[in-house]
Design an enzyme around this catalytic site. Structure first.
Site, mmCIF file in Angstrom:
data_model
loop_
_atom_site.group_PDB
_atom_site.id
_atom_site.type_symbol
_atom_site.label_atom_id
_atom_site.label_comp_id
_atom_site.label_asym_id
_atom_site.label_seq_id
_atom_site.Cartn_x
_atom_site.Cartn_y
_atom_site.Cartn_z
ATOM 1 N N ARG A 50 0.825 -1.223 0.000
ATOM 2 C CA ARG A 50 0.000 0.000 0.000
ATOM 3 C C ARG A 50 0.858 1.272 0.000
ATOM 4 O O ARG A 50 0.538 2.269 0.642
ATOM 5 C CB ARG A 50 -0.948 0.005 1.198
ATOM 6 C CG ARG A 50 -2.020 -1.069 1.137
ATOM 7 C CD ARG A 50 -2.939 -0.982 2.340
ATOM 8 N NE ARG A 50 -2.233 -1.348 3.562
ATOM 9 C CZ ARG A 50 -2.664 -1.083 4.789
ATOM 10 N NH1 ARG A 50 -3.794 -0.424 4.959
ATOM 11 N NH2 ARG A 50 -1.972 -1.458 5.844
ATOM 12 N N GLU A 51 1.954 1.218 -0.741
ATOM 13 C CA GLU A 51 2.857 2.362 -0.773
ATOM 14 C C GLU A 51 2.165 3.637 -1.271
ATOM 15 O O GLU A 51 2.423 4.735 -0.769
ATOM 16 C CB GLU A 51 4.062 2.057 -1.661
ATOM 17 C CG GLU A 51 4.972 0.959 -1.132
ATOM 18 C CD GLU A 51 4.629 -0.420 -1.657
ATOM 19 O OE1 GLU A 51 5.524 -1.274 -1.746
ATOM 20 O OE2 GLU A 51 3.429 -0.660 -1.978
ATOM 21 N N GLU A 85 -16.817 1.374 17.242
ATOM 22 C CA GLU A 85 -16.165 0.298 16.488
ATOM 23 C C GLU A 85 -14.649 0.340 16.575
ATOM 24 O O GLU A 85 -13.948 -0.027 15.621
ATOM 25 C CB GLU A 85 -16.633 0.310 15.026
ATOM 26 C CG GLU A 85 -18.138 0.199 14.887
ATOM 27 C CD GLU A 85 -18.620 0.220 13.452
ATOM 28 O OE1 GLU A 85 -17.791 0.053 12.529
ATOM 29 O OE2 GLU A 85 -19.830 0.417 13.241
ATOM 30 N N ASP A 104 -25.915 -2.913 8.296
ATOM 31 C CA ASP A 104 -25.484 -2.176 7.109
ATOM 32 C C ASP A 104 -25.572 -3.032 5.854
ATOM 33 O O ASP A 104 -25.054 -4.159 5.833
ATOM 34 C CB ASP A 104 -24.038 -1.700 7.277
ATOM 35 C CG ASP A 104 -23.916 -0.575 8.288
ATOM 36 O OD1 ASP A 104 -24.932 0.062 8.580
ATOM 37 O OD2 ASP A 104 -22.798 -0.344 8.785
ATOM 38 N N CYS A 160 -24.606 3.291 0.950
ATOM 39 C CA CYS A 160 -23.819 4.479 0.596
ATOM 40 C C CYS A 160 -23.287 4.408 -0.828
ATOM 41 O O CYS A 160 -23.035 3.347 -1.364
ATOM 42 C CB CYS A 160 -22.654 4.673 1.569
ATOM 43 S SG CYS A 160 -21.510 3.296 1.676
ATOM 44 N N HIS A 194 -16.193 11.599 3.210
ATOM 45 C CA HIS A 194 -15.059 11.266 2.357
ATOM 46 C C HIS A 194 -14.271 12.496 1.938
ATOM 47 O O HIS A 194 -13.320 12.400 1.174
ATOM 48 C CB HIS A 194 -15.533 10.488 1.131
ATOM 49 C CG HIS A 194 -16.083 9.139 1.476
ATOM 50 N ND1 HIS A 194 -17.416 8.950 1.783
ATOM 51 C CD2 HIS A 194 -15.493 7.931 1.606
ATOM 52 C CE1 HIS A 194 -17.605 7.669 2.062
ATOM 53 N NE2 HIS A 194 -16.464 7.047 1.960
ATOM 54 N N CYS A 214 -21.842 8.331 5.976
ATOM 55 C CA CYS A 214 -21.128 7.063 6.106
ATOM 56 C C CYS A 214 -20.403 7.075 7.453
ATOM 57 O O CYS A 214 -20.484 8.038 8.214
ATOM 58 C CB CYS A 214 -20.147 6.896 4.935
ATOM 59 S SG CYS A 214 -19.718 5.166 4.589
#
Length: 775
Positions: free
Chosen positions: A16-17, A501, A616, A660, A711, A743
C-alpha cells in the site's frame, strides 16, 4: 503464436505504498516531489512484473481514479475549480476530495470559483461505484456549457517512462461513449449531445499517441455489456466511425458481463481488435467467431480479474485450443478485466493457511497462469506439464476438503421458510411502540457507526496481533476508546449513540474473522477509492457463527450512558459482495448461510437489551447484475437474506440499515421491501438528488439522508445541513427524517469529526425550533 496482454494492474503497491504516500502528502508531511517519486517507483515495479507479456498497459496507474484522470485528459473540469492557479495535481485532488494537501490549499485555494464549505475547500466530485464492483469513481460533470480540450501530458509522461524501461506499451484510456454514460448532467443537458465535440479531442489524443510511435491503444467500453437503447447504440457507431481514421490500432475492451444483444454491434465497430470477458461472457465467444471480420483480433479474458481462485488450466485449455486453431495469431489472451480488483502478490502471504493459499492466485499469479496457457497453446501441453499437474492437484484438494463443506449448515439453509423473514407487526404499529420506548426528539441525530481509527487504536491492534499485548490489555485499550467515543457523543448532544467500532479493523473483515468458512490474507489489499484500501476476507467454505461477535462491546458501551446505543452489524449481502466469494456454489446459497449467522447475532443483541440495531447493507446495489432483465432474481434473494437477518426481533426493537455511494432510485421499491424501520443513505455529494425517488414513491418508513460528506476533509456548515434537510423535507414528512453523516467516520480525524458533528447537531436543533415555531 498467441499474444498475451493485460488490461490493468493494481496501482496501490504490494504494501500500500501509494496509500501512505498520498495521505502523507495530503497531511502536508511530504512534498509533491515525494509523491511523484513514489508513483514513478510503483509504475516501474509494476511494469517489471508484467515484462513477460506481449503488451503491457500504460496509463492504468492513477493517483486517485482512472475516470477522473480521463476528465483531466479531456479538459473537463467542474466550473468551481477552473480558477485554480496552483499545480494541476492539487486541482485534481480538489475535485477528488474537496481539497488537496494542507500546504497547497493554504497557498492556492480560495479563488473566485471556489465553492466554500466552511473551511476554504470546494465541493468534491460525486462518487459512485464502477459498474458492479466495490471500486468508486469520481463522476464526470457535464453542463450545456461543457467544452473539452486535450491535456495529454499525464499519459504521454507515463508512456515516456515505460519506453525508457523497455516496456512494450499499450496505452489504456476510457472510451468516449462509456465516459459520457458514466457522467452526470448538472443542468439537464443531454449527454449524448456532447459526443460531437468530444470525439475530435479523442482523435487528437490518438494522433498524439501515434506520433509517439504507439501501435495499439486499449480503449475501454464496458458499457457494451449493459442494455443499450437505439441512441446509445448509434453513439457507438458514430464514435468509432469517427475514430477509425486515427493511426493507432484500437483494442476495444469490454468486461464485467456478456455482450448478448450488443454482440453484433461490438463485432462490427471499425476497430482492430475486440476484448471480451470470457469468464462472465463465455457464451458470447462462439457466436462472435461468425460475426468478427477476418482481420480482427479477438482478445479473450480467460483468467478471472475479479476473484482470487486458481484458474482450472486444463479445462480452460480444453476450451481454448480449438479456438486457437481457428484464429491463429488473431487470438490474444488476457485477464477478464483489469487486475485492479485483486491483491498484488500471493507470495507475500506467509501467514495464510497453507491449504487455502494453494487454492488462490493474486495479480502476479494470474499473469503466471496466463503465461502457462499461452505456452501450452504455442508449444503444446507437454511444455507446461508440471505446472498443469500442480494446478490440478490444488483444485482437487479444494473440491475434497472437509473444511469447505458443512452438512449442518446446508441443512439449516434448507429449513428456511417465508416466516423467517417477517416482523411481528406492520411498520405503523412498530413505530408507535419504538417511539414510546426510545422517546427521541424530532429530527433525531445519530452517526453511521464508526469513529476515527486513531494511531493508538491501530497500535493496540497491531501489538495484540503480534502477541505483545495480552487479551486483557487489548480489552482495556478498546474500552478506553469506546468510552471516549461515548463521552464525545454525549457532549455533542447526539440522540442515538454508537460505540465507535474501535475494535474493528474493517466492517466485513471483522465479522469474517469470527465466522467459520472464512480465511484472511495479511496483505490482500484492494483499492476502493483514492487512498482507501480494503482487505476482503476469503469466503471459501460453508458459513457458521461459533459465538457472539459484538454483544460484549455493545453492552459495555450501553453501560456508560442512558441514551440508546445502536448495535452495529454488517448485513449478509454486503459481507458477501465485499468478500472474495467461493465460486463452487451459487452466491445466493452463500448469502443465506451468512443471513442465518448474522440473524443469531441480532437476536443475541436484542436479548442483551439493545433496542436499536443497525444492519449495514452498503453493497446491496453493487451486486445488481449489469442488465436490468436480471435484477429481479438478484433482488429477490438479496432482500430475502436481509429480512432473514433482521426480522426475528420484537416490535419494540428498531432496525436500521445503511447504504452508501450508489444510485438507489431505480430499486427503491426493493429497498422498501427490506422493511427496515430506518434507512440511512448517502445524499451529501449528490445535493439530495438521490431523494428524487421519493417524489413518486411514497417510502413508508423513516429515512436519514446523509448530510455530512465524510469522504472529504471539508467541515459542513450548519446552514448547509439545514438547507439539505429542507430539501429532504420537501419529499419526506419531517417526522420521519433523521439527521446523520453519509457514512462511517473511521477514515476521518477527531479534529474534523467534532466540529462537523457540532454543526450537524446545531442544524437539527434549528430544524426542531422551526417546526415548533410553525406549529
Amino acid at each position: 503464436m498467441v499474444i498475451t496482454h493485460n488490461l490493468g494492474y493494481p496501482r496501490i503497491g504490494a504494501r500500500r505504498e501509494l496509500k501512505f504516500a498520498l495521505e502523507a502528502y495530503w497531511r502536508g508531511q511530504s512534498s509533491q516531489a515525494d509523491l511523484l517519486a513514489t508513483g514513478a517507483d510503483l509504475r516501474a515495479r509494476h511494469w517489471a512484473d508484467q515484462a513477460a507479456l506481449g503488451l503491457v498497459p500504460v496509463g492504468d496507474f492513477s493517483y486517485y481514479d482512472q475516470v477522473l484522470d480521463m476528465s483531466f485528459t479531456l479538459g473537463n473540469l467542474p466550473e468551481r475549480v477552473q480558477g485554480f492557479q496552483g499545480a494541476e495535481l492539487d486541482n485534481y485532488f480538489r475535485v477528488a476530495r474537496g481539497r488537496s494537501a494542507a500546504v497547497a490549499e493554504a497557498a492556492c485555494c480560495g479563488g473566485a470559483h471556489a465553492e466554500k464549505h466552511g473551511d476554504g475547500g470546494v465541493a468534491a466530485g460525486e462518487m459512485t461505484k464502477w459498474f458492479d464492483t466495490n471500486y468508486h469513481y469520481i463522476v464526470p460533470e457535464f453542463t450545456a456549457q461543457t467544452r473539452f480540450a486535450l491535456n495529454p501530458e499525464r499519459l504521454l509522461a507515463q508512456l515516456a517512462e515505460a519506453r525508457a524501461q523497455g516496456v512494450k506499451a499499450k496505452p489504456v484510456i476510457v472510451g468516449p461513449v462509456t465516459y459520457l454514460a458514466l457522467g452526470k448532467a448538472k443542468d439537464g443537458a443531454e449527454k449524448l449531445a456532447l459526443l460531437e465535440q468530444l470525439l475530435p479531442v479523442y482523435a487528437q489524443l490518438l494522433d498524439r499517441l501515434a506520433a509517439e510511435g504507439v501501435e495499439w491503444v486499449q480503449i475501454d467500453e464496458p458499457l457494451l455489456v449493459t442494455e443499450l437503447d437505439a441512441d446509445w447504440r448509434h453513439a457507438f457507431n458514430t464514435a468509432y466511425h469517427h475514430l477509425k481514421i486515427c493511426k493507432p490500432k484500437l483494442l476495444l475492451a469490454t468486461y464485467f458481463g456478456q455482450l448478448k444483444d450488443n454482440a453484433h454491434l461490438a463485432a462490427n465497430l471499425p476497430v482492430a481488435g475486440l476484448h471480451v470477458d470470457a469468464i462472465n461472457g463465455r457464451e458470447d465467444v462462439l457466436p462472435l467467431l461468425g460475426l468478427l471480420p477476418a482481420h480482427k483480433v479477438l482478445s479473450l479474458g480467460v483468467v478471472n480479474g475479479r476473484n482470487i481462485w486458481k484458474t482450472d488450466l486444463a479445462a480452460t485449455l480444453d476450451w481454448l485450443e480449438p479456438l486457437a486453431e481457428r484464429l491463429g495469431d488473431r487470438l490474444w489472451l488476457a485477464p477478464s478485466c483489469s487486475l485492479l480488483h485483486v491483491p498484488v502478490d500471493l507470495a507475500s502471504e506467509e501467514r495464510l493457511d497453507a491449504n487455502v493459499r494453494s487454492w488462490l492466485a493474486f495479480a502476479r499469479q494470474k499473469l503466471d497462469e496466463l503465461a502457462v496457457l499461452a505456452r501450452a497453446i504455442n508449444e503444446g501441453r507437454d511444455a507446461v506439464a508440471q505446472e498443469l499437474a500442480t494446478n490440478q492437484a490444488a483444485l482437487a484438494a479444494r473440491r475434497a476438503s472437509p473444511r469447505v463443506h458443512n452438512p449442518a449448515v446446508k441443512a439449516a439453509v434448507a429449513r428456511i421458510d417465508a416466516q423467517l423473514g417477517l416482523r411481528e407487526s406492520a411498520y405503523a404499529q412498530r413505530a408507535a411502540k419504538q417511539a414510546a420506548l426510545l422517546k427521541l426528539p424530532a429530527f433525531p441525530t445519530t452517526t453511521i457507526g464508526s469513529f476515527p481509527q486513531t494511531s493508538e487504536i491501530r497500535q493496540a491492534r497491531s501489538e495484540f496481533k503480534a502477541g505483545r499485548l495480552d487479551a486483557a490489555g487489548y480489552q482495556r485499550a478498546m474500552h478506553a476508546e469506546i468510552e471516549r467515543s461515548v463521552r464525545e457523543q454525549e457532549t455533542l448532544g447526539l440522540d442515538v449513540l454508537v460505540h465507535g467500532e474501535a475494535e474493528r479493523n474493517d466492517m466485513v473483515e471483522y465479522f469474517g474473522e469470527q465466522l467459520e468458512g472464512y480465511a484472511f490474507s495479511q496483505f490482500g489489499w484492494v483499492q476502493s477509492y483514492g487512498s482507501r484500501c480494503v482487505k476482503p476476507p476469503i469466503l471459501f467454505g460453508d458459513i457458521s457463527r461459533p459465538q457472539p461477535m459484538t454483544v460484549a462491546w455493545t453492552t459495555f458501551a450501553q453501560s456508560l450512558t442512558s441514551k440508546p446505543m445502536k448495535g452495529m452489524l454488517t448485513g449478509p449481502v454486503t459481507i458477501l459482495n465485499w468478500s472474495f466469494v467461493r465460486d463452487d456454489q451459487p452466491r445466493a446459497a452463500s448469502c443465506k448461510q451468512l443471513a442465518l449467522a448474522i440473524r443469531d447475532e441480532v437476536l443475541d443483541l436484542e436479548r442483551a437489551g439493545v433496542r436499536v440495531i443497525q444492519i449495514d447493507e452498503a453493497a446491496l446495489r453493487e451486486g445488481l447484475p449489469l442488465r436490468r432483465a436480471d435484477w429481479k432474481t438478484y433482488l429477490d434473494w438479496a432482500i430475502e437474506c436481509f429480512r432473514i437477518t433482521a426480522n426475528g426481533v420484537r416490535d419494540e426493537t428498531q432496525i436500521h440499515t445503511h447504504m452508501c455511494y450508489s444510485e438507489f432510485n431505480d430499486i427503491i421499491a426493493s429497498i422498501a421491501d427490506m422493511d427496515a424501520d430506518v434507512i440511512t443513505i448517502e445524499t451529501s455529494r449528490s445535493d439530495m438528488e438521490l431523494l428524487d425517488a421519493f417524489n413518486d414513491f411514497k417510502y413508508p418508513n423513516q429515512i436519514g439522508p446523509g448530510v455530512y460528506d465524510i469522504h472529504s476533509p471539508n467541515i459542513p456548515t450548519q446552514q448547509h445541513i439545514v438547507g439539505l434537510m429542507k430539501k429532504a423535507a420537501e419529499r419526506i414528512p419531517p417526522e420521519r427524517l433523521w439527521v446523520n453523516p453519509d457514512c462511517g467516520l473511521k477514515t476521518r480525524n477527531w479534529h474534523e469529526v467534532i466540529p462537523a458533528l457540532e454543526q450537524m447537531v446545531a442544524a437539527a436543533k434549528t430544524l426542531r425550533n422551526e417546526v415548533a415555531t410553525a406549529a
